[in-house]
Motif scaffolding. Structure first.
Motif, PDB file in Angstrom:
ATOM      1  N   VAL A   1       0.577  -1.226   0.128  1.00 47.46           N
ATOM      2  CA  VAL A   1       0.359  -0.063  -0.494  1.00 47.46           C
ATOM      3  C   VAL A   1       0.817   1.205   0.310  1.00 47.46           C
ATOM      4  O   VAL A   1       0.641   2.247  -0.687  1.00 47.46           O
ATOM      5  CB  VAL A   1      -1.214   0.103   1.628  1.00 47.46           C
ATOM      6  N   GLY A   2       1.787   1.217   0.338  1.00 44.58           N
ATOM      7  CA  GLY A   2       2.560   2.188   0.696  1.00 44.58           C
ATOM      8  C   GLY A   2       3.036   3.061  -0.090  1.00 44.58           C
ATOM      9  O   GLY A   2       4.071   4.152  -0.439  1.00 44.58           O
ATOM     10  N   HIS A   3       3.947   2.209  -1.269  1.00 46.17           N
ATOM     11  CA  HIS A   3       4.454   1.991  -2.519  1.00 46.17           C
ATOM     12  C   HIS A   3       3.674   2.946  -3.215  1.00 46.17           C
ATOM     13  O   HIS A   3       3.654   4.229  -4.279  1.00 46.17           O
ATOM     14  CB  HIS A   3       4.418   0.764  -3.028  1.00 46.17           C
ATOM     15  N   LEU A   4       1.934   3.041  -2.857  1.00 44.83           N
ATOM     16  CA  LEU A   4       1.593   3.956  -4.180  1.00 44.83           C
ATOM     17  C   LEU A   4       0.742   5.231  -3.539  1.00 44.83           C
ATOM     18  O   LEU A   4      -0.194   5.734  -3.749  1.00 44.83           O
ATOM     19  CB  LEU A   4       0.491   2.982  -4.517  1.00 44.83           C
ATOM     20  N   CYS A   5       0.477   5.045  -2.067  1.00 42.58           N
ATOM     21  CA  CYS A   5      -0.210   6.435  -1.447  1.00 42.58           C
ATOM     22  C   CYS A   5       1.335   7.136  -0.287  1.00 42.58           C
ATOM     23  O   CYS A   5       1.884   6.780  -0.639  1.00 42.58           O
ATOM     24  CB  CYS A   5      -0.662   5.738   0.067  1.00 42.58           C
ATOM     25  N   TYR A   6       1.407   8.490  -1.573  1.00 44.18           N
ATOM     26  CA  TYR A   6       1.707   9.540  -0.712  1.00 44.18           C
ATOM     27  C   TYR A   6       2.107   9.848   0.159  1.00 44.18           C
ATOM     28  O   TYR A   6       1.472   9.143   1.096  1.00 44.18           O
ATOM     29  CB  TYR A   6       1.762  10.966  -1.556  1.00 44.18           C
ATOM     30  N   PRO A   7       3.159  10.065   1.234  1.00 41.23           N
ATOM     31  CA  PRO A   7       4.576  10.153   0.009  1.00 41.23           C
ATOM     32  C   PRO A   7       5.220   8.902   0.031  1.00 41.23           C
ATOM     33  O   PRO A   7       6.248   9.581  -0.513  1.00 41.23           O
ATOM     34  CB  PRO A   7       4.894  11.675   1.248  1.00 41.23           C
ATOM     35  N   GLY A   8       4.602   8.244  -0.289  1.00 39.13           N
ATOM     36  CA  GLY A   8       5.435   7.422  -0.761  1.00 39.13           C
ATOM     37  C   GLY A   8       5.796   7.038  -1.199  1.00 39.13           C
ATOM     38  O   GLY A   8       6.875   6.200  -2.306  1.00 39.13           O
ATOM     39  N   ARG A   9       4.610   7.179  -2.895  1.00 40.22           N
ATOM     40  CA  ARG A   9       4.751   7.156  -3.951  1.00 40.22           C
ATOM     41  C   ARG A   9       6.551   8.000  -4.985  1.00 40.22           C
ATOM     42  O   ARG A   9       6.664   7.446  -5.403  1.00 40.22           O
ATOM     43  CB  ARG A   9       3.548   7.418  -4.426  1.00 40.22           C
ATOM     44  N   ALA A  10       5.732   9.064  -4.519  1.00 41.78           N
ATOM     45  CA  ALA A  10       7.240   9.434  -4.517  1.00 41.78           C
ATOM     46  C   ALA A  10       8.531   9.205  -3.903  1.00 41.78           C
ATOM     47  O   ALA A  10       9.832   9.816  -4.619  1.00 41.78           O
ATOM     48  CB  ALA A  10       7.414  10.995  -3.779  1.00 41.78           C
ATOM     49  N   LEU A  11       8.647   8.062  -3.160  1.00 42.06           N
ATOM     50  CA  LEU A  11       9.988   7.615  -2.106  1.00 42.06           C
ATOM     51  C   LEU A  11      10.828   6.155  -2.357  1.00 42.06           C
ATOM     52  O   LEU A  11      11.905   5.907  -2.048  1.00 42.06           O
ATOM     53  CB  LEU A  11       9.822   8.814  -0.887  1.00 42.06           C
ATOM     54  N   THR A  12       9.556   6.286  -3.940  1.00 44.25           N
ATOM     55  CA  THR A  12       9.795   5.109  -4.175  1.00 44.25           C
ATOM     56  C   THR A  12      10.906   4.457  -5.472  1.00 44.25           C
ATOM     57  O   THR A  12      11.309   3.867  -6.054  1.00 44.25           O
ATOM     58  CB  THR A  12       7.986   4.191  -4.321  1.00 44.25           C
ATOM     59  N   GLY A  13      10.337   5.903  -6.202  1.00 51.83           N
ATOM     60  CA  GLY A  13      10.935   5.587  -7.535  1.00 51.83           C
ATOM     61  C   GLY A  13      10.568   4.933  -8.541  1.00 51.83           C
ATOM     62  O   GLY A  13       8.667   4.401  -8.203  1.00 51.83           O
ATOM     63  N   ARG A  14      11.198   3.996  -9.322  1.00 47.50           N
ATOM     64  CA  ARG A  14      10.486   2.838 -10.384  1.00 47.50           C
ATOM     65  C   ARG A  14      10.245   1.366  -9.510  1.00 47.50           C
ATOM     66  O   ARG A  14      11.256   0.777  -8.508  1.00 47.50           O
ATOM     67  CB  ARG A  14      11.647   3.316 -11.358  1.00 47.50           C
TER      68      ARG A  14
END
Length: 538
Positions: free
Chosen positions: A194-207
């Protein structure tokens, strides 16, 4: 595509090891091997040189040890910086650490601040970093020594590859736990979190790439997941198809209640979006004094004068007229630009209780029921609510900051409590259903932070319901299409400055792209590409 929580992933791992009989060491091997392949493609190819692996004491570190072995076998200069003493490493991770010793892979113990200070020069000479520090189990703030290491790696301004999830990121919410690795790419195992897709996680995940590590599908299904990423392949099967003999009577008639002095644009945008979504007919109910204005603003939609207050807002006395107007309609949308007068609020409350039609409620409609959200429990028909975080705060009584820290949790709780479909707007919009299932949207961009966008979304969702879609699928499809149309505007025009009317006019192109395009998600965000692949993640 399913998105899992840390607990769901742990249960899948445990069932695979204990019930199915695949050893944990095999899962770790599969994870490290798949992550290495993605690291070479996504990071190392463009940034060759020395690789530093920051490894914590748990299984996330063990995945890093496997990667170190594969990189060393390819002749890549690799150093493991072990953020613990060796005697703390247990189980499968310890076995993989021992293999590094037999291969003469350098392992530097950094068990405390003192040892870290003595090795900073060596650490600064790494060209890329692999983050195998904390993994998905983190839920409280990063503390002590790990804060120092994470901040040091971020300051090096070198590409960082995260193993499973960027260290410091809450995998269930996308919240930063004090500090967090800024990853250029992430290999996650089994399923996206879930955290890969929800901000701010999405911006910290990269590709992002999902690595299939061998979890059997039937075990994953048995654990289940209540969170899902909206994907084109699912949506395209839900959109109503028109026959060659269709006419406007077949494609539905929508009733909209919207507009007040100074907010006629909201009503016009809602009607236009519904027509662009494919609704056959749209009737716009407006305060009597505004009818001449709206008649000149909308062309395809029809307008109806309704009783108003002395100040020009819809009055509770319009109730009987609205009930009569519902005859022959398939959906009622209300809220955009209605204003905040008490009489209007009473009208909205009565219509929620009595409407035989599905309802889509936004903007002032939400604010008008915020003081009495219990009215939602007395509705006769399905309801879609589309609040932004501020409106959600007023509806739920929680602060905006708390809501943003756990968007899925708050959306789910409200939807389950009042048995509604709730669209919590914002970056990575969340759609929660009355059954507790939650869908996360990946389309859209910062250019949508402009007036009128929400009115367009209201009309779009209502237009889809009018054509026969159920409330939940209509909400999911509407959110996806709205973001996709905005993405096309950002590409054609500019990242910022396009208008809500332009997004609405692009909706037919977005729908055609959804219906005729592929099932995979690839989209640009800033200078990175997010990608989801591998069978386990679908």
């Amino acid at each position: 595509m399913n998105l899992v929580t840390a607990d769901e992933m742990r249960r899948m791992d445990r069932a695979t090891i204990e019930s199915f009989g695949i050893p944990g060491r095999v899962l770790m091997e599969n994870a490290g091997r798949g992550a290495t392949a993605f690291f070479l493609e996504a990071v190392f190819r463009d940034h060759p040189g020395a690789v530093g692996i920051a490894a914590g004491p748990g299984n996330n570190g063990g995945d890093g040890f496997v990667m170190a072995r594969y990189l060393h076998q390819k002749g890549i200069r690799t150093t493991v910086f072990l953020l613990s003493s060796r005697d703390r490493i247990k189980g499968d991770a310890a076995a993989n650490l021992k293999l590094l010793d037999t291969m003469d892979v350098p392992v530097v113990e950094l068990a405390d601040e003192t040892s870290f200070q003595s090795r900073q020069l060596l650490m600064r000479h790494q060209h890329t970093w692999i983050d195998a520090i904390l993994g998905t189990g983190l839920s409280s703030d990063v503390r002590g020594y790990f804060v120092t290491i994470i901040d040091f790696i971020n300051r090096q301004a070198r590409p960082v590859f995260a193993v499973d999830i960027a260290s410091g990121l809450d995998s269930d919410t996308g919240r930063v736990c004090g500090t967090c690795i800024q990853a250029a790419a992430t290999a996650t195992f089994g399923f996206a979190k879930v955290g890969h897709l929800c901000y701010p996680g999405r911006a910290l995940t990269g590709r992002l790439k999902i690595i299939d590590i061998g979890i059997p599908r039937h075990l994953a299904a048995a654990v289940g997941s209540r969170q899902h990423l909206i994907t084109p392949g699912v949506l395209k099967n839900q959109i109503p198809r028109r026959s060659a003999t269709a006419h406007k009577g077949h494609t539905g008639h929508l009733l909209i209640l919207a507009g007040s002095p100074g907010k006629t644009g909201a009503a016009a945008l809602t009607a236009a979006a519904a027509m662009r979504a494919g609704a056959g007919l749209v009737t716009l109910g407006v305060p009597t004094s505004l009818n001449p204005v709206l008649e000149t603003m909308v062309t395809e939609a029809m307008t109806v004068e309704l009783p108003e207050t002395a100040e020009g807002y819809l009055d509770e006395s319009a109730h009987g007229s609205v009930i009569s107007l519902m005859e022959g309609k398939r959906c009622l949308a209300m809220g955009p630009g209605l204003g905040s007068q008490a009489s209007t609020g009473r009208l909205v409350g009565r219509l929620i209780e009595e409407s035989p039609l599905p309802l889509v409620i936004d903007a002032d409609g939400l604010n008008l029921i915020a003081a009495q959200p219990s009215v939602l429990s007395r509705r006769r028909s399905p309801i879609v609510l589309t609040p932004h975080p501020g409106e959600m705060s007023r509806l739920s009584g929680h602060s905006t900051a708390d809501i943003q820290d756990d968007r899925i949790g708050h959306a789910r709780a409200f939807a389950e409590k009042y048995q509604v479909h709730l669209v919590l707007k914002g970056a990575a919009t969340v759609i929660a259903g009355p059954d507790g299932d939650v869908f996360v949207n990946a389309t859209g961009n910062p250019g949508m932070a402009a007036g009128g966008m929400g009115d367009g979304l209201t009309g779009l969702i209502a237009g889809l319901v009018t054509q026969g879609m159920e409330a939940g699928p209509a909400a999911q499809t509407g959110v996806y299409l709205h973001g996709l149309a905005a993405d096309r505007m950002a590409q054609k025009k500019a990242p910022v400055g396009y208008l809500a009317t332009e997004v609405i006019d692009t909706l037919p192109e977005a729908m055609d792209e959804l219906l005729t395009g592929g099932d995979h998600l690839f989209w640009p965000e800033r200078d990175r590409l997010f990608c989801y692949s591998d069978a386990a993640g679908k």
